[in-house]
Write an enzyme that holds these catalytic residues in place. Structure first.
Site, mmCIF file in Angstrom:
data_model
loop_
_atom_site.group_PDB
_atom_site.id
_atom_site.type_symbol
_atom_site.label_atom_id
_atom_site.label_comp_id
_atom_site.label_asym_id
_atom_site.label_seq_id
_atom_site.Cartn_x
_atom_site.Cartn_y
_atom_site.Cartn_z
ATOM 1 N N HIS A 124 0.866 -1.169 0.000
ATOM 2 C CA HIS A 124 0.000 0.000 0.000
ATOM 3 C C HIS A 124 0.900 1.216 0.000
ATOM 4 O O HIS A 124 1.751 1.367 0.857
ATOM 5 C CB HIS A 124 -0.901 0.003 1.236
ATOM 6 C CG HIS A 124 -1.810 1.190 1.265
ATOM 7 N ND1 HIS A 124 -3.071 1.159 0.709
ATOM 8 C CD2 HIS A 124 -1.629 2.439 1.730
ATOM 9 C CE1 HIS A 124 -3.628 2.354 0.854
ATOM 10 N NE2 HIS A 124 -2.773 3.147 1.463
ATOM 11 N N CYS A 125 0.722 2.078 -0.966
ATOM 12 C CA CYS A 125 1.593 3.244 -1.068
ATOM 13 C C CYS A 125 0.837 4.462 -0.564
ATOM 14 O O CYS A 125 -0.196 4.828 -1.129
ATOM 15 C CB CYS A 125 2.007 3.455 -2.522
ATOM 16 S SG CYS A 125 3.033 4.900 -2.754
ATOM 17 N N VAL A 126 1.328 5.090 0.505
ATOM 18 C CA VAL A 126 0.613 6.248 1.046
ATOM 19 C C VAL A 126 0.726 7.455 0.122
ATOM 20 O O VAL A 126 -0.136 8.324 0.132
ATOM 21 C CB VAL A 126 1.103 6.646 2.454
ATOM 22 C CG1 VAL A 126 0.672 5.642 3.484
ATOM 23 C CG2 VAL A 126 2.592 6.866 2.494
ATOM 24 N N ASN A 156 -2.006 6.951 -2.066
ATOM 25 C CA ASN A 156 -3.210 6.592 -1.320
ATOM 26 C C ASN A 156 -3.974 5.459 -1.984
ATOM 27 O O ASN A 156 -5.185 5.510 -2.126
ATOM 28 C CB ASN A 156 -4.112 7.829 -1.162
ATOM 29 C CG ASN A 156 -5.223 7.588 -0.169
ATOM 30 O OD1 ASN A 156 -5.093 6.739 0.708
ATOM 31 N ND2 ASN A 156 -6.318 8.306 -0.304
#
Ligand SMILES: *[C@@H]1O[C@H](CO)[C@@H](O)[C@H](O)[C@H]1NC(C)=O
Ligand SMILES: [Zn+2]
Ligand SMILES: [Zn+2]
Length: 349
Positions: free
Chosen positions: A181-183, A186
């Site tokens: 999951h890449c912040v 998002n």
């Protein structure tokens, strides 16, 4: 020289903060930075009041354990600042130094390209496992019975987990061929958007690298033009001393403080993202996801918690000798990234 020192300290603090932010929250859970951060929290926590602790925890939870657009805004803000500075100062200087318009327009072209990929990363569905599609998604990859086992269902989604999928806690869904999951976007990176993610990383690198080269070139010209390299000064004993390298650096810091800040940031972003892009390209070439890479390294295993005792052997044990287990060659691997396998709905004839 007070001015120089103050500037330099601010510079170091800003750069370190950026390094920290980007490293800690670039999407990997088990970075050395997060370990460092957790240690820091443990040391500091006895000395801070509880209400402050609760508040910080709430903020951190909101920021990093729930989906939110904070990092997208931060991303746009940083980019806006860098481009504003570039257009406002560097562009003019470069024009004075006869840099051609076409080479000066490259950063803007790259910006457009990068934002297309960024948009696709943010908006594209990474390959959510849904009730409707799960039957097809189960057929895409066979279970290897090593990292993924048949018949395991997700306790939250109540669906059988396809091989190579993982439940994302932030998005609260299972994602097919889950990477991480890449912040910053998002969104999860999964089967359907890994390609955009790779292209996005490469275009950010190209952007930062190109702007850093242009800026460095401009500074070099400025130094050469000023004649500082050949200059000399009178020291406290009345002797003539040639102006050294440090003198030039100080001069640059004081004359172009904002440009130097920007250059430092660009160089840092370039090296960080180049490393990150190389890592993800490597994974793409050997047909692995970061999730699988971590798992096969034994960082976390599906069956045993990291805190279980050493004599507990997890079954099957992570096999370190066969890291490229799935690779069928570079081209087919890349093909699968850029043309993700579609779930084949077997039609009864
Ligand atoms: C990639 O690995 C999966 C198993 O995880 C395998 O089913 C698939 O065929 C592999 N693809 C290529 C192109 O090697
Ligand atoms: Zn799930
Ligand atoms: Zn997610």
């Amino acid at each position: 020289m007070m001015d120089f020192l103050t500037l330099f300290v601010i510079y170091v603090i800003v750069v370190l903060t950026c390094i920290f932010l980007v490293c800690k929250y670039s999407g990997q859970q088990q970075t050395p930075f997060s370990v460092l951060f957790n240690c820091l929290v443990k040391v500091v926590s006895p000395f801070t009041p509880t209400c402050l602790q609760t508040f910080t925890q709430w903020c951190l939870h909101r920021l990093f354990h729930q989906r939110n657009n904070m990092f997208i805004y931060l991303h746009i803000l940083l980019e806006g600042v860098v481009y504003a500075e570039f257009s406002y100062e560097v562009f003019g200087f470069c024009r004075d130094m006869d840099t051609t318009l076409s080479s000066l327009s490259v950063p803007y072209i790259l910006l457009v390209i990068k934002n297309c990929f960024f948009y696709l990363c943010v908006k594209r569905d990474p390959g959510t496992v849904t009730k409707k599609k799960v039957a097809g998604q189960l057929q895409i990859y066979p279970y290897d019975r090593r990292l993924f086992h048949p018949g395991v269902s997700c306790p939250t989604c109540q669906l059988i987990k396809p091989a190579r999928s993982k439940h994302c806690r932030l998005c609260d869904r299972c994602v097919q061929r889950f990477d991480h999951h890449c912040v910053w976007v998002n969104n999860c990176i999964g089967a359907q958007n890994t390609r955009y993610f790779l292209l996005y990383l490469c275009s950010v690198c190209a952007m930062a690298g190109d702007m850093a080269v242009l800026t460095g070139d401009m500074l070099l010209h400025a130094v050469l033009r000023s004649g500082l390299l050949a200059a000399s000064y009178i020291d406290e004993f009345g002797q003539q001393q040639p102006a050294g390298f440090m003198f030039v650096v100080q001069h640059l810091f004081l004359t172009f403080p904002r440009i130097i800040f920007m250059l430092g940031f660009l160089v840092f972003v370039f090296f960080l993202l180049a490393g990150y892009a190389l890592f993800h390209s490597y994974l793409a070439l050997v047909n692995q996801t970061s999730n699988e890479w971590y798992k096969s390294r034994g960082y976390f295993c599906q069956h045993c918690h990291p805190t279980t005792t050493a004599d507990h052997l997890c079954n099957p044990a992570p096999d370190h000798s066969k890291r490229y287990y799935y690779s069928r060659g570079i081209l087919p691997n890349l093909g699968e990234i850029f043309f993700p396998l579609k779930s084949v709905q077997k039609k009864d004839i």
